[in-house]
Design a protein around this motif. Structure first.
Motif, PDB file in Angstrom:
ATOM      1  N   UNK A  79       0.837  -1.196   0.000  1.00 57.83           N
ATOM      2  CA  UNK A  79       0.000   0.000   0.000  1.00 57.83           C
ATOM      3  C   UNK A  79       0.873   1.248   0.000  1.00 57.83           C
ATOM      4  N   UNK A  80       0.475   2.213  -0.810  1.00 52.52           N
ATOM      5  CA  UNK A  80       1.258   3.441  -0.951  1.00 52.52           C
ATOM      6  C   UNK A  80       1.125   4.299   0.303  1.00 52.52           C
ATOM      7  N   UNK A  81       2.279   4.697   0.837  1.00 49.25           N
ATOM      8  CA  UNK A  81       2.264   5.606   1.988  1.00 49.25           C
ATOM      9  C   UNK A  81       2.561   7.043   1.556  1.00 49.25           C
ATOM     10  N   UNK A  82       3.554   7.227   0.691  1.00 50.04           N
ATOM     11  CA  UNK A  82       3.852   8.575   0.194  1.00 50.04           C
ATOM     12  C   UNK A  82       4.252   8.496  -1.274  1.00 50.04           C
ATOM     13  N   UNK A  83       4.155   9.637  -1.935  1.00 50.37           N
ATOM     14  CA  UNK A  83       4.519   9.719  -3.356  1.00 50.37           C
ATOM     15  C   UNK A  83       5.104  11.108  -3.623  1.00 50.37           C
ATOM     16  N   UNK A  84       6.289  11.140  -4.262  1.00 49.86           N
ATOM     17  CA  UNK A  84       6.868  12.416  -4.680  1.00 49.86           C
ATOM     18  C   UNK A  84       7.242  12.295  -6.153  1.00 49.86           C
ATOM     19  N   UNK A  85       6.694  13.159  -6.954  1.00 50.96           N
ATOM     20  CA  UNK A  85       6.934  13.058  -8.398  1.00 50.96           C
ATOM     21  C   UNK A  85       7.571  14.336  -8.901  1.00 50.96           C
ATOM     22  N   UNK A  86       8.707  14.213  -9.596  1.00 45.48           N
ATOM     23  CA  UNK A  86       9.257  15.375 -10.312  1.00 45.48           C
ATOM     24  C   UNK A  86       9.430  14.974 -11.771  1.00 45.48           C
ATOM     25  N   UNK A  87      10.028  15.845 -12.568  1.00 42.29           N
ATOM     26  CA  UNK A  87      10.042  15.596 -14.003  1.00 42.29           C
ATOM     27  C   UNK A  87      10.771  14.306 -14.384  1.00 42.29           C
ATOM     28  N   UNK A  88      11.945  14.113 -13.746  1.00 35.60           N
ATOM     29  CA  UNK A  88      12.775  13.000 -14.194  1.00 35.60           C
ATOM     30  C   UNK A  88      12.820  11.814 -13.236  1.00 35.60           C
ATOM     31  N   UNK A  89      12.216  11.985 -12.103  1.00 38.54           N
ATOM     32  CA  UNK A  89      12.279  10.893 -11.127  1.00 38.54           C
ATOM     33  C   UNK A  89      11.072  10.956 -10.201  1.00 38.54           C
ATOM     34  N   UNK A  90      10.657   9.796  -9.747  1.00 35.12           N
ATOM     35  CA  UNK A  90       9.570   9.767  -8.768  1.00 35.12           C
ATOM     36  C   UNK A  90       9.934   8.775  -7.665  1.00 35.12           C
ATOM     37  N   UNK A  91       9.481   9.071  -6.453  1.00 32.09           N
ATOM     38  CA  UNK A  91       9.700   8.176  -5.311  1.00 32.09           C
ATOM     39  C   UNK A  91       8.341   7.801  -4.716  1.00 32.09           C
ATOM     40  N   UNK A  92       8.176   6.526  -4.473  1.00 33.06           N
ATOM     41  CA  UNK A  92       6.964   6.053  -3.793  1.00 33.06           C
ATOM     42  C   UNK A  92       7.406   5.185  -2.627  1.00 33.06           C
ATOM     43  N   UNK A  93       6.837   5.421  -1.455  1.00 31.18           N
ATOM     44  CA  UNK A  93       7.101   4.502  -0.340  1.00 31.18           C
ATOM     45  C   UNK A  93       5.902   3.586  -0.176  1.00 31.18           C
ATOM     46  N   UNK A  94       6.176   2.291  -0.128  1.00 34.09           N
ATOM     47  CA  UNK A  94       5.077   1.351   0.091  1.00 34.09           C
ATOM     48  C   UNK A  94       5.349   0.481   1.312  1.00 34.09           C
ATOM     49  N   UNK A  95       4.235   0.004   1.882  1.00 32.45           N
ATOM     50  CA  UNK A  95       4.273  -0.832   3.075  1.00 32.45           C
ATOM     51  C   UNK A  95       3.377  -2.037   2.810  1.00 32.45           C
ATOM     52  N   UNK A  96       3.811  -3.210   3.212  1.00 29.34           N
ATOM     53  CA  UNK A  96       2.980  -4.404   2.965  1.00 29.34           C
ATOM     54  C   UNK A  96       2.534  -5.096   4.252  1.00 29.34           C
ATOM     55  N   UNK A  97       2.700  -4.399   5.375  1.00 29.48           N
ATOM     56  CA  UNK A  97       2.238  -4.968   6.642  1.00 29.48           C
ATOM     57  C   UNK A  97       3.225  -5.907   7.305  1.00 29.48           C
TER      58      UNK A  97
END
Lengths: 463, 463
Positions: free
Chosen positions: B28-46
């Protein structure tokens, strides 16, 4: 850690003690033989099936006449190892003290009692060989369950016993209340006003922890329940109890095929645990309850479980020349005779049957593409048929809601269950195993009342 | 065993995987940061508290706009180890699939929520950091209990949930029935005819498994229960729930002193397990719930518990200059303020208080020679006072019967309980530990509703 002054007989017989003199042992007398110059008493302390033989060299010095079957005694002495005999360890008694007498009306005299009789004295039956073995076995297998899941990183969850949901279709519910039955509050419509009951609404005892386990799986990943569940059905069979313990694992991000691999691994691990970690009990069952039981269990540990769809199973059954009491056609719920034919005659090993018609399965099971079958699985084993049932769950909000509406279920009661499909829904699967059914299968015991210490059945909640 | 195609985040972060390419992760997605050339998503699966950082190098190739906090996604890619950073492992994403969306009305947006608010959405709260930690911790500590007793050769017993006994004095009982409340059968005396109820007599939910545990101990030796118990008391405090799990060991051939050694060893083992086997959770509690909690627990593991009689305790309290709300004199039930003075101010460590006046303790506790006190023990710990209570049980048939008659108890209901004293009676002892109280103490959580996934309290059985 050694908290106790006494030594346990189990440890003495297994030579797991560091000390051989000034040993204290306490237990219950099983047999006594007294002659002029020597006396033998066998005592049992509940730690294992086997008794410890006490040897008394000067019988006249001890109050042996007052010792009966069932008396509890405390003895001090030393351990003697006797080479080349079956009973290779015995204890020479230096001091003996009677702790508790057993008057002559003690019902467990040295003879065999029927299981029916022992059920009538359920407060004494754990003192017999058979029920000592069964209770120790139940304890070990409980540990096997927890240990398996812990080592595979499942989280144990305690789902609620008292619940306001009615778990559609799972069975009749016991009502739980603190209302004064003689003076029930009424609402404006003349119905019972449950807003005045303890929880502010109508509540009952859970019939399954599955729905709550789904909720937890969709937050924690892999979870399982292992707790009491209840059915208020008035069925007096040897396989039904009103209170029984269920094991219900539930896995997020898991489809039916993955779950079947887990299911097979789980069964084999439990069965192997019984054989390897509980040999005394398994040998007892094999000798006294059901000859050949150990081999049946060992064969299952070694087997590759078959996999087949319901449709294929019906095809096999229809083509067989077997003489079934219930005729077979696509759409029927498989009876025990059909299941046993598949596992005993056709596959000659356990088999997992999948993709059952939706009409004979629960609302929460995942609809297959054919729109006729659901992603359910039953695991069948020789001798009984189904031992585990499970399914992939319907994770698609719209599909589940439509199915529930079709079945005219109360959507409001299940709003939370729908919610977990609305927000970050994931594929998930789970199955249920009745713990008593497992114990019956491993032991060969034929009546569920004999694998629960305090069985609850219609008309019976005495002990 | 690996049943699953996906890898668990816990194992990836701990570098417990054999494979680094073509990894599948779901969560499940906890945070998302998107810029032009890169994106970061933090996920947690319990599987653990920590998230896995996903790195997406060509953001425009992926449906990132549709991903919100709470969405569930499936990603494939490879694991990259980054030296010299706190988050030393991240995953480069090659494929990404949205499994389940999380509409904007999802209540668990990225911000801190009060425990009060989260109780209102108990079906979603296991998805938060705090309740993920608590539920994993509860699971681990459950295992710690079973593991301790298994390794010390205690037998786990399932005592009945539905019972016809009323366990004198333990508390108010929930009634269990299948009678039609609107049409209750009456007997000749005009009372409700419970012979027509499911079990043929009046039944309720157990308030304690102790009496049955005594029965089993006097057959099997050392046993314990770990199961749900119930109190129908209308008390809305932060320390009481209507449904809670109790741990109740019961040992045959065991006196009060031996039991106290066991009790101390048991607590220290559980506390040590929390520190050693559940460090992620304990560090979380120490940081976010109660600073200093880890040290309090570590100190108790190292302490030699004090031992003192009730009479000595009263003497200490009377001589102290402490300003108590409730005055102290011999015969009173010690209040929390008194208990805390003893353990926090006087002993500065846990202390076990023994030999309480019989009037303030239960009927089954063993009468001391002074005929005024019973062989009871309470274990007091800093911060709360009593955490465990236990006693040596009255094993003398005549003494127990006289005490029960003195208290005008219904002897017929307890015939089986007396019977186990009549036939081969042995000294035995046991204690009870509320599992939720244990969790609250170890975590520093202040409300029992927050250490049970589905709390039952007056007016509340919703989830």
């Amino acid at each position: 850690m050694n908290y106790f002054a006494r030594k346990k007989i189990k440890n003495i017989l297994a030579d797991q003690i560091e000390q051989y003199n000034d040993i204290i042992v306490m237990g219950w007398v099983r047999t006594k033989r007294v002659s002029k110059n020597i006396a033998f008493i066998e005592i049992n302390d509940g730690s294992c099936l086997k008794n410890l033989q006490l040897v008394i060299l000067e019988p006249e010095e001890f109050p042996l006449a007052e010792i009966n079957t069932g008396s509890s005694i405390k003895v001090t002495g030393y351990i003697d190892k006797v080479e080349g005999r079956e009973q290779s360890v015995e204890m020479k008694v230096e001091q003996l003290e009677i702790i508790g007498e057993a008057p002559a009306d003690y019902l467990l005299q040295k003879k065999r009692h029927s299981f029916e009789f022992l059920r009538e004295i359920a407060h004494l039956r754990p003192r017999t060989n058979t029920f000592g073995v069964i209770n120790r076995f139940r304890s070990k297998m409980s540990y096997a369950v927890h240990d398996y899941f812990y080592k595979n990183d499942f989280k144990y969850i305690h789902t609620p016993i008292i619940t306001a949901g009615d778990a559609e279709g799972a069975g009749e519910v016991f009502k739980v209340s603190t209302l004064d039955f003689k003076n029930l509050p009424q609402n404006d419509q003349g119905a019972i006003d449950y807003t005045q009951d303890f929880f502010g609404e109508e509540t009952g005892l859970t019939v399954s922890g599955q729905l709550e386990a789904e909720l937890m799986a969709t937050a924690l990943g892999d979870v399982y329940t292992f707790g009491p569940t209840f059915r208020a059905e008035n069925s007096n069979t040897s396989r039904h109890a009103s209170e029984f313990w269920m094991i219900e694992p539930e896995m997020a991000f898991c489809d039916l095929t993955e779950m079947m691999t887990l299911m097979e691994d789980f069964i084999k691990n439990l069965f192997n645990f019984a054989l390897q970690q509980s040999p005394e009990e398994m040998e007892f069952f094999n000798k006294w309850i059901d000859k050949g039981r150990q081999q049946i269990i060992a064969d299952i540990v070694e087997a590759d479980f078959g996999r087949i769809t319901y449709t294929e199973a019906v095809d096999i059954l229809e083509k067989s020349k077997a003489d079934f009491e219930y005729p077979v056609s696509w759409g029927i719920d498989l009876q025990s005779e059909h299941e046993r034919f598949l596992t005993e005659e056709y596959f000659k090993k356990p088999v997992m049957v999948t993709d059952y018609p939706k009409e004979i399965k629960a609302f929460y099971m995942r609809m297959n593409q054919d729109q006729k079958t659901v992603a359910a699985v039953d695991c069948l084993v020789p001798g009984v048929g189904e031992i585990i049932g499970g399914s992939q769950r319907e994770e698609r909000y719209d599909v589940l809601k439509a199915r529930m509406e079709e079945l005219e279920m109360d959507l409001e009661k299940y709003q939370w269950f729908l919610d977990i499909r609305k927000y970050g829904s994931v594929p998930h699967s789970g199955f249920g195993l009745g713990f008593e059914r497992l114990l019956m299968y491993l032991s060969g015991m034929q009546n569920i009342r004999d694998v629960i210490a305090f069985p609850r059945t219609p008309g019976s909640a005495k002990f």
